[in-house]
Design a protein around this motif. Structure first.
Motif: not given
Length: 147
Positions: A79-97, A124-133
């Motif tokens: 989950f930590t890696y997923l959230n960091v990666t999603s943030f990096l994809i957003v940054i790269l997406g805006f840079l590419s845009f 990403t939000l759905l995967i975080n929502y499906f987190k088992h606690t």
């Protein structure tokens, strides 16, 4: 069960996460292959972003593979890696845009944001929502007062 090893709530969540990650791994592997084998280049006016964009592409690609491995290892680090990666994809997406559309950004910004929202933010939000606690263990609560 005293100790439940699941990191996601159900089998559908695992399937959804695996398909989501495979899609992004394929998407970023194309970039990695283009950069390594075909000498993929940026337009000359964006050369100052080249090393940063290439670095982000490779970091995102590596993190996606690490996330994929952590799903099968049942590690909550996913989950930590997923959230960091999603943030990096957003940054790269805006840079590419910015690099692809430059002055035409007003024309394409709405479709870019909708696409980013549908294919990255919502999953990403759905995967975080499906987190088992797991529920509190009764064995740990012995002797504690529930006032």
């Amino acid at each position: 069960m005293l100790h439940d090893e699941r990191i996601l709530k159900n089998k559908f969540a695992y399937f959804f996460t695996i398909v989501f990650l495979l899609g992004w791994i394929i998407y970023y592997s194309v970039f990695a292959i283009n950069i390594l084998l075909k000498g993929y280049r940026l337009a000359e006016k964006y050369v100052k972003f080249r090393s940063f964009a290439y670095f982000l592409n490779f970091i995102i690609f590596i993190l996606l593979i690490v996330i994929f491995i952590h799903i099968f290892k049942e590690s909550k680090k996913m989950f930590t890696y997923l959230n960091v990666t999603s943030f990096l994809i957003v940054i790269l997406g805006f840079l590419s845009f910015y690099m692809n559309y430059g002055e035409l950004w007003k024309t394409y910004i709405n479709s870019f944001l909708i696409t980013l929202f549908i294919f990255l933010i919502v999953p990403t939000l759905l995967i975080n929502y499906f987190k088992h606690t797991p529920a509190k263990n009764e064995m740990e609560d012995i002797g504690k007062h529930n006032d």
